[in-house]
Design an enzyme around this catalytic site. Structure first.
Site, PDB file in Angstrom:
ATOM      1  N   ASP A   1     109.372 -18.266  20.650  1.00 27.90           N
ATOM      2  CA  ASP A   1     110.930 -18.428  21.262  1.00 27.90           C
ATOM      3  C   ASP A   1     111.103 -17.489  22.540  1.00 27.90           C
ATOM      4  OD1 ASP A   1     113.454 -19.806  21.145  1.00 27.90           O
ATOM      5  OD2 ASP A   1     113.843 -18.777  19.357  1.00 27.90           O
TER       6      ASP A   1
ATOM      7  N   HIS B   1     108.637 -21.223  30.722  1.00 35.10           N
ATOM      8  CA  HIS B   1     107.450 -21.861  29.914  1.00 35.10           C
ATOM      9  C   HIS B   1     106.064 -21.808  30.498  1.00 35.10           C
ATOM     10  CE1 HIS B   1     110.628 -23.720  27.464  1.00 35.10           C
ATOM     11  NE2 HIS B   1     111.198 -24.321  28.405  1.00 35.10           N
TER      12      HIS B   1
ATOM     13  N   LEU C   1      87.819 -21.046  15.628  1.00 32.82           N
ATOM     14  CA  LEU C   1      89.241 -21.018  15.359  1.00 32.82           C
ATOM     15  C   LEU C   1      89.653 -22.475  15.378  1.00 32.82           C
ATOM     16  CD1 LEU C   1      92.064 -19.425  15.431  1.00 32.82           C
ATOM     17  CD2 LEU C   1      92.053 -19.962  17.873  1.00 32.82           C
TER      18      LEU C   1
HETATM   19  C1  FPP Z   1     111.113 -22.151  22.887  1.00 32.28           C
HETATM   20  O1  FPP Z   1     111.780 -21.298  23.892  1.00 32.28           O
HETATM   21  C2  FPP Z   1     109.912 -22.534  23.531  1.00 32.28           C
HETATM   22  C3  FPP Z   1     109.514 -23.818  23.597  1.00 32.28           C
HETATM   23  C4  FPP Z   1     110.515 -24.779  23.041  1.00 32.28           C
HETATM   24  C5  FPP Z   1     108.473 -24.489  24.092  1.00 32.28           C
HETATM   25  C6  FPP Z   1     107.112 -23.667  23.951  1.00 32.28           C
HETATM   26  C7  FPP Z   1     105.907 -24.184  24.762  1.00 32.28           C
HETATM   27  C8  FPP Z   1     105.026 -23.331  25.470  1.00 32.28           C
HETATM   28  C9  FPP Z   1     105.011 -21.920  25.333  1.00 32.28           C
HETATM   29  C10 FPP Z   1     104.235 -23.935  26.218  1.00 32.28           C
HETATM   30  C11 FPP Z   1     103.343 -25.438  25.905  1.00 32.28           C
HETATM   31  C12 FPP Z   1     102.554 -25.375  25.012  1.00 32.28           C
HETATM   32  C13 FPP Z   1     101.198 -25.867  25.378  1.00 32.28           C
HETATM   33  C14 FPP Z   1     100.357 -26.222  24.351  1.00 32.28           C
HETATM   34  C15 FPP Z   1     100.825 -25.977  26.865  1.00 32.28           C
HETATM   35  P1  FPP Z   1     113.079 -21.529  24.547  1.00 32.28           P
HETATM   36  O2  FPP Z   1     112.882 -22.683  25.751  1.00 32.28           O
HETATM   37  O3  FPP Z   1     114.025 -22.318  23.255  1.00 32.28           O
HETATM   38  O4  FPP Z   1     113.808 -20.338  24.942  1.00 32.28           O
HETATM   39  P2  FPP Z   1     115.216 -19.824  24.747  1.00 32.28           P
HETATM   40  O5  FPP Z   1     115.599 -19.972  23.340  1.00 32.28           O
HETATM   41  O6  FPP Z   1     115.372 -18.686  25.373  1.00 32.28           O
HETATM   42  O7  FPP Z   1     116.100 -20.847  25.543  1.00 32.28           O
END
Ligand code: FPP
Length: 255
Positions: free
Chosen positions: A32, A49, A146
């Site tokens: 997050d 991201h 893994l």
């Molecule tokens: C949460 O941060 C993150 C997500 C919803 C997406 C997580 C995805 C990735 C790290 C990359 C994709 C994965 C692969 C396997 C390539 P947020 O966007 O909710 O952040 P915020 O809470 O600060 O708004």
């Protein structure tokens, strides 16, 4: 019981020393804070991201290096489709890029990839992503390193309902007796069938929510939260989290 405790907030002087015998078998991570990380830099959320994928790459590599058996990451929930088309498009682009660029290396390292979630029920236009996900699972299915589980179009409640429906159908057709449905039979119908239960769940960015993640599998998981935003969660932060896990007294309901 320490739930999302702040007991581990004190930073050790140097990288934690880990006892290989006390490592969690199964680590789950809610990555997050990508959006906030980007906002702090005056950049679009997709920039966060992209940085998040870099952090993920390092954590996967380090999990493999440490000999952790299973790592499950929350990449995209059933609720994340509510985000703007631009952000969903960026995430789906990163996903495709990740599986295109990283698959060979992951395969060489012996990583076994499993997708948790409903791949077939993704919106139209994501056929290349769907094909890449199936190809990754197929290519790595015999690997013994893994176990990397990527939760995608995933919801914990939906997963439980899906398992209940499967068992109901099996009972109706006579392949299982209702009285034989126990925790093991139930777990066998989840996306995580055959994996150990989650030992340790990490959530970055200071939030203290489960967000519909692995609801069944986390019955006795130890929770850990850090204020670091996901793109800043590096090897050292991971080791610090694992060191905190090793200090926990797990009782599984006993004394
Ligand atoms: C949460 O941060 C993150 C997500 C919803 C997406 C997580 C995805 C990735 C790290 C990359 C994709 C994965 C692969 C396997 C390539 P947020 O966007 O909710 O952040 P915020 O809470 O600060 O708004």
């Amino acid at each position: 019981m320490a739930i999302f405790g702040k007991d581990e907030a004190v930073k050790p002087e140097k990288t934690a020393v880990l006892d290989p015998a006390l490592l969690p078998r199964h680590v789950a991570i809610i990555m997050d804070g990508n959006g906030r990380w980007a906002k702090k830099r005056g950049m679009p959320r997709s920039f966060g991201h992209k940085a998040g994928v870099e952090a993920l790459r390092e954590i996967i590599r380090h999990s493999d290096h440490l000999g952790i058996e299973a790592l499950t990451i929350y990449a995209f929930s059933t609720e994340n489709w509510k985000r703007s088309a631009e952000e969903v498009g960026a995430l789906m682009g990163l996903l495709l890029e990740y599986f295109t660029k990283e698959l060979d290396e992951l395969h060489r390292e012996g990583v076994c990839i499993r997708i948790l979630g409903d791949i077939d029920d993704m919106p139209k236009g994501l056929e290349r992503q769907q094909a890449a996900l199936y190809a990754a699972m197929e290519k790595t299915k015999e690997n013994t390193g893994l176990k990397l589980n990527i939760a995608l179009n995933y919801g914990g409640q939906q997963e439980i309902v899906r398992a209940a429906k499967k068992l109901a159908a099996m009972a109706a057709e006579g392949t299982i007796k209702p009285e034989d449905i126990d925790a093991g039979a139930f777990a066998a119908q989840l996306y995580t069938a055959g994996l150990p239960e989650v030992d340790f769940m990490i959530r970055t960015s200071g939030e203290m929510r489960l967000s519909n993640f692995l609801l069944y599998q986390m019955a006795y998981a130890e929770f850990y939260q850090t204020d670091l935003l996901w793109p800043d969660f590096d090897r050292e932060a991971y080791e610090e989290a694992l060191a905190a896990y090793q200090k926990r007294n797990r009782r599984f309901g006993g004394v």
